[in-house]
Write a protein that holds these residues in place. Structure first.
Motif, PDB file in Angstrom:
ATOM      1  N   UNK A 309      -5.652  -4.227   9.334  1.00  0.00           N
ATOM      2  CA  UNK A 309      -4.935  -3.358   9.446  1.00  0.00           C
ATOM      3  C   UNK A 309      -3.316  -2.758   8.719  1.00  0.00           C
ATOM      4  N   UNK A 310      -2.754  -4.110   9.019  1.00  0.00           N
ATOM      5  CA  UNK A 310      -1.453  -4.176   8.485  1.00  0.00           C
ATOM      6  C   UNK A 310      -1.656  -3.704   7.270  1.00  0.00           C
ATOM      7  N   UNK A 311      -1.933  -2.275   6.639  1.00  0.00           N
ATOM      8  CA  UNK A 311      -2.157  -1.852   6.017  1.00  0.00           C
ATOM      9  C   UNK A 311      -0.773  -0.860   5.540  1.00  0.00           C
ATOM     10  N   UNK A 312       0.300  -1.740   4.333  1.00  0.00           N
ATOM     11  CA  UNK A 312       1.494  -0.609   3.558  1.00  0.00           C
ATOM     12  C   UNK A 312       1.759  -1.183   2.588  1.00  0.00           C
ATOM     13  N   UNK A 313       2.751  -0.246   2.158  1.00  0.00           N
ATOM     14  CA  UNK A 313       2.223   0.298   0.257  1.00  0.00           C
ATOM     15  C   UNK A 313       3.351  -1.274  -0.256  1.00  0.00           C
ATOM     16  N   UNK A 314       3.947  -1.627   0.249  1.00  0.00           N
ATOM     17  CA  UNK A 314       4.778  -3.011  -0.248  1.00  0.00           C
ATOM     18  C   UNK A 314       3.358  -4.432  -0.303  1.00  0.00           C
ATOM     19  N   UNK A 315       2.774  -4.233   0.674  1.00  0.00           N
ATOM     20  CA  UNK A 315       1.816  -5.401   0.481  1.00  0.00           C
ATOM     21  C   UNK A 315       0.808  -5.199   0.096  1.00  0.00           C
ATOM     22  N   UNK A 316       0.454  -4.216  -0.267  1.00  0.00           N
ATOM     23  CA  UNK A 316      -0.129  -4.037  -0.739  1.00  0.00           C
ATOM     24  C   UNK A 316      -0.859  -4.253  -2.162  1.00  0.00           C
ATOM     25  N   UNK A 317       0.277  -3.560  -3.054  1.00  0.00           N
ATOM     26  CA  UNK A 317       0.968  -3.806  -4.008  1.00  0.00           C
ATOM     27  C   UNK A 317       1.240  -4.943  -4.461  1.00  0.00           C
ATOM     28  N   UNK A 318       1.825  -5.850  -3.197  1.00  0.00           N
ATOM     29  CA  UNK A 318       2.062  -7.620  -3.674  1.00  0.00           C
ATOM     30  C   UNK A 318       0.428  -7.940  -3.854  1.00  0.00           C
ATOM     31  N   UNK A 319      -0.301  -7.731  -3.424  1.00  0.00           N
ATOM     32  CA  UNK A 319      -1.343  -8.173  -3.989  1.00  0.00           C
ATOM     33  C   UNK A 319      -2.117  -7.590  -4.869  1.00  0.00           C
ATOM     34  N   UNK A 320      -1.438  -6.717  -5.772  1.00  0.00           N
ATOM     35  CA  UNK A 320      -2.247  -5.738  -6.413  1.00  0.00           C
ATOM     36  C   UNK A 320      -2.505  -6.315  -7.493  1.00  0.00           C
ATOM     37  N   UNK A 321      -0.264  -7.064  -7.292  1.00  0.00           N
ATOM     38  CA  UNK A 321       0.202  -7.293  -9.007  1.00  0.00           C
ATOM     39  C   UNK A 321      -1.080  -8.890  -8.869  1.00  0.00           C
TER      40      UNK A 321
END
Ligand code: DGJ
Length: 695
Positions: A309-321
Motif C-alpha cells: 500500500x506504500x504507493x507514491x510517485x517516487x518509488x513507483x517511478x524508480x520501479x518503472x525506470x
C-alpha cells in the motif's frame, strides 16, 4: 417410435458431432450421441429403453433438459412451482429450428397447464468442438411461477466401467488444484454460493471412462460469474449425467406472467485424447471468445509485492525506470493509489488519486511513466467499499444487507449491491471516468470478498441478487470494452476466484492466484491450463523466497514459469543485482520472441507438477516452431550426490517425419527432446526453454 427414429438433429463441430432427438411421446429432448464424427451413425451409446422398476422412464433416459416431472427421482434441471405450491411442470414439444450448416439449433417446448414455454438452444461456434447450450423460459400463462431450480441442462456421458471425474479445487493461495475422483455409483458435487465462481472449486468438470483414461474425454463448464453448481451422478446402467447451472442462493426466482428468463450457457467439450486433448478444445474455444483481442499481451510490471500500500510517485517511478530497462512494456500500479488507502481498512469507494502520494498530480505521474516508453495500468476494485470511506458515509444503503442484522466485513470491506441501477451507474461511471480522465491502457479489476448478506436495504424481495449482480457486471465490462477498445482488462478476485467462460469472453487475462511461489505456482498453472488458454494466464516473477511458497527455485525457473502464459514481473526489482537484471532482460527478450507461439500455439501438457519433471509444449499453428518450457520439480534432498544426466521429454502432436533443430541438436517430430535439465534437482539449473525450428 424410439428416440433414434423420432425427430432428430445433429450439430457438427470441427471433429465432433452432437445429436439430439425428441422421442415420439414428445415430452423431452434426449441425447443420441456425443463424440467424433460418425458417432451418431451406430447404436446410441446412451439410449435406454429397458425396464425401470421403481423409477420412471425419464429417470433412466439421457434427457437434455429435464423437469421434475420427467425425472422425479434422479435429479431434474428445472423445478417450477405454481402460486399454490404445486410442482411437476411437464412439457410437450412444439417446434424446432436448425440452421443449414448444423451449428445452431433451437427446440421449443410448452407446458399446457401453466403456460410456461422453454426453448433449448444449442450453438457450436465455427472452428470448435464445443457445444454451447442455454435455455430461455417464458411465462405465457396468467399466474406467476416460482423457479425453484434453474439448471442450464444435463450432459450425458457413457461410462460403462465407471466414471473418472476430474475437477479443480482450491482456496485462496492454492487455486486450480487438478484432482481426480473415481465414481462407481452415486453422486459428486461442486459449486459456489459466494456470488463469484470462487476459490474453492472451478465451474469445470471432465468425465472419462475409468477403463480409458487416455481416451475419450468429455468436459463441461459454465459461463456464469455468480453462484453455481455442478453435480455428476452415475446410474446403475453406467450413464453419468452431469447437471450444471446456477445455484439459486437467494431462493426461488419469481417469473411473473409475461416474463422471460434466460439461463446461463453451459458448454460441453469433447476430445478423443484424454484431459490433455480436452484442454486444447477449451483453448480453441476461448481463443475464439477473445476474437479480435487475441494478440500477445504486453510484458507487464505490477508493483503490488514491491510496495504494497506504500504507493507514491517516487518509488513507483524508480520501479518503472528499472522495468523499462528490463524490457517491460506496461507498468501497473496496484492497490494503494487513491485517497484514504494506506492499508486495507479504508479508502475503497473513493476513487480519486491521493494528492499526497502524487504531489505533482496523477497526470504528471502517468506522463512520467509513459516517458519511459511504458504503457500505464491501474488497479481498481469498484464493487467494494470500506466502511471508512466517503462513499459509504454517503450511501450506506448501497451495500448488501439484511435489515436488523449486522453486516459481515471481509477484508474490512462491504460489497456494493450492483443489481441496483444507481450502483451499476456509479461503478460504470467510476471506471469509465478514470479511463477518460487518465491515460490508461490496462486495468486490473479486483474483487476481494464473497457476498455474505442475501438482502437489500429496505427488505424488498424476493430478489435475484446474484443474477442482477452478474448481469450488470457483464454489461459494464461490455460497455467498457466497446468504449475503450484499446484497454486490456485483467480479471482478478483475490487471485483466481472469478474465472469462468463468461469472464473469458469479457476480460483479456485472468490473475489466477496471489501465490507466485515457484512450485505452488507450477501446480496452479498446470490446473489452470487444463481449463484455460495461455493468453488468459497472467503470471509474475516475484522475489525468492516466495511469500506463500518459500521453496527455492532459480530465477530461470521463475521466468520460464511466468512465460507459460502472459509474462509479468512482481518483484522488488530495485533490489535486484546487475547480474539478475541482465538475466531478466535476457528472459524478457526471449519471451517476446516466443509469445506469439505461446498465445496461438497448440498446447501439450507433459508430465505434471507432482512428477519429477513438468513441461508445456506449444506448437505454432503452421508447426514451424515448437516451444518447450520445462521445469524440474525434484526434491532438494540428496541433490548433487550423483553426476546427472539430461532429462528427455517426448514431443507431442507433430508430424513424425518433420525435422526440427535447436542449436546444433536435431530431432524428428516423433523424438524425445533432450532438455538440459539434470536428473537431480539443481539449484542453478532447474528449468529450460527450448525453441525448435522446423527444417
Ligand atoms: C488481491 C489481488 O489478488 C492482489 O494481486 C492485489 O491486487 C491485492 N488484492 C490488492 O489489494
Amino acid at each position: 417410435m424410439t428416440a433414434e427414429t423420432g425427430q432428430r438433429w445433429t450439430l457438427r463441430g470441427t471433429h465432433t458431432e452432437y445429436t439430439v432427438a425428441v422421442p415420439a411421446h414428445g415430452r423431452w429432448l434426449e441425447l443420441v450421441a456425443w463424440g467424433p464424427h460418425g458417432v451418431s451413425d451406430g447404436p446410441s451409446p446412451v439410449a435406454y429403453d429397458g425396464p425401470v422398476p421403481f423409477l420412471t422412464a425419464g429417470d433412466a433416459a439421457p434427457i437434455e433438459y429435464a423437469t421434475d416431472a420427467d425425472r422425479p427421482f434422479t435429479g431434474a434441471d428445472l423445478v417450477i412451482e405454481t402460486s399454490n405450491g404445486q410442482r411437476r411442470v411437464g412439457f410437450v414439444h412444439t417446434d424446432a429450428r436448425i440452421d443449414a450448416d448444423q451449428r445452431q439449433l433451437a427446440v421449443d417446448f410448452a407446458d399446457p397447464v401453466t403456460g410456461l414455454r422453454a426453448t433449448v438452444h444449442y450453438r457450436v461456434p465455427a472452428g470448435t468442438d464445443v457445444v454451447q447450450r442455454w435455455v430461455e423460459l417464458a411465462n405465457d400463462g396468467t399466474d406467476a411461477l416460482r423457479v425453484v431450480r434453474a439448471g442450464s441442462g444435463g450432459f450425458c456421458v457413457p461410462t460403462p466401467h465407471g466414471a473418472l471425474l476430474s475437477h479443480q479445487w482450491g482456496q485462496w493461495e492454492q487455486e486450480f488444484q487438478l484432482s481426480h475422483v473415481e465414481l462407481g455409483h452415486g453422486a459428486f458435487g461442486i459449486g459456489s454460493s459466494q456470488g463469484v465462481p470462487g476459490h474453492l472449486h472451478v465451474p469445470w468438470l471432465a468425465v472419462r471412462d475409468t477403463a480409458e483414461p487416455a481416451g475419450p474425454a468429455w468436459g463441461i463448464a459454465l459461463a456464469w460469474t455468480g453462484s453455481w453448481e455442478i453435480s455428476a451422478e452415475r446410474d446403475t446402467g453406467g450413464l453419468t449425467r452431469v447437471r450444471v447451472g446456477r445455484q439459486l442462493v437467494d431462493g426461488p426466482l419469481e417469473l411473473a406472467a409475461g416474463e422471460r428468463l434466460a439461463l446461463p450457457a453451459a458448454t460441453g467439450a469433447y476430445s478423443p485424447d484424454g484431459l490433455d486433448g480436452l484442454a486444447r478444445v477449451w483453448h480453441t474455444h476461448q481463443r475464439l471468445l477473445a476474437a479480435d483481442r487475441l494478440s500477445p499481451r504486453p510484458v507487464l510490471y505490477n508493483s503490488w509485492e514491491a510496495t504494497y500500500f506504500a504507493v507514491e510517485a517516487q518509488s513507483q517511478l524508480a520501479l518503472a525506470r528499472i522495468a523499462a530497462e528490463l524490457g517491460v512494456e506496461t507498468f501497473v500500479v496496484d492497490d494503494g493509489w487513491f485517497v484514504g488507502r494506506d492499508d486495507d481498512t479504508a479508502g475503497l469507494g473513493d476513487w480519486t488519486p491521493d494528492p499526497a502520494k502524487f504531489p505533482a498530480g496523477f497526470d504528471t505521474f502517468i506522463a512520467d511513466v509513459r516517458a519511459l516508453g511504458l504503457n500505464f495500468g491501474l488497479w481498481v476494485e469498484p464493487e467494494c467499499v470500506n466502511p471508512k470511506s466517503s462513499l459509504y458515509a454517503e450511501h450506506p444503503d448501497w451495500v448488501y444487507s439484511v435489515d436488523g442484522r449486522p453486516l459481515t466485513p471481509v477484508r474490512n470491506q462491504y460489497l456494493l449491491d450492483l443489481g441496483r441501477p444507481e450502483v451499476a451507474e456509479f461503478v460504470h461511471s467510476t471506471v469509465d471516468g478514470l479511463l477518460r480522465r487518465y491515460d490508461i491502457d490496462y486495468l486490473k479489476w479486483d474483487f476481494n470478498r464473497p457476498r455474505t448478506e442475501p438482502g437489500r436495504s429496505g427488505g424488498v424481495g424476493p430478489l435475484d441478487l446474484d443474477g442482477a449482480h452478474v448481469a450488470n457486471l457483464h454489461r459494464i465490462y461490455e460497455r467498457l470494452r466497446r468504449d475503450h477498445p484499446g484497454v486490456l482488462i485483467e480479471a482478478c478476485a483475490g487471485g483466481g476466484a472469478r474465472t469462468d467462460l463468461a469472464m473469458a469472453a469479457r476480460a483479456d487475462v485472468f490473475w489466477p492466484s496471489d501465490n507466485t511461489g515457484p512450485l505452488d505456482r507450477l501446480a496452479i498453472q498446470y490446473g489452470f491450463l487444463h481449463a484455460n488458454a495461455p493468453h488468459l494466464l497472467s503470471s509474475w516473477v516475484t522475489d525468492a523466497p516466495g511469500l506463500f511458497d518459500p521453496r527455492p527455485r532459480s530465477l530461470a525457473f521463475r521466468f520460464v514459469l511466468a512465460m507459460a502464459g502472459v509474462l509479468g514481473i512482481g518483484a522488488d526489482i530495485r533490489a535486484w543485482t546487475a547480474a539478475e537484471r541482465a538475466e531478466a532482460a535476457g528472459w524478457i527478450a526471449r519471451y517476446k520472441e516466443i509469445r506469439d507461439v505461446v498465445t496461438h500455439g497448440e498446447v501439450h501438457l507433459i508430465g505434471g507438477p507432482d512428477q519429477a519433471r513438468c513441461a508445456v509444449q506449444y506448437t505454432a499453428p503452421d508447426e514451424n516452431q515448437v516451444v518447450v518450457l520445462a521445469w524440474h520439480t525434484g526434491r532438494l534432498d540428496g541433490a548433487g550426490l550423483l553426476p546427472s544426466r539430461p532429462v528427455r521429454l517426448p514431443l507431442r502432436g507433430l508430424d513424425p517425419t518433420g525435422r526440427y533443430s535447436h542449436g546444433d541438436r536435431h530431432y524428428s517430430g516423433s523424438h524425445l527432446v533432450t532438455v538440459g535439465l539434470p536428473v537431480q534437482w539443481s539449484a542453478t539449473h532447474d528449468a529450460d526453454l527450448i525453441v525448435l525450428t522446423r527444417g
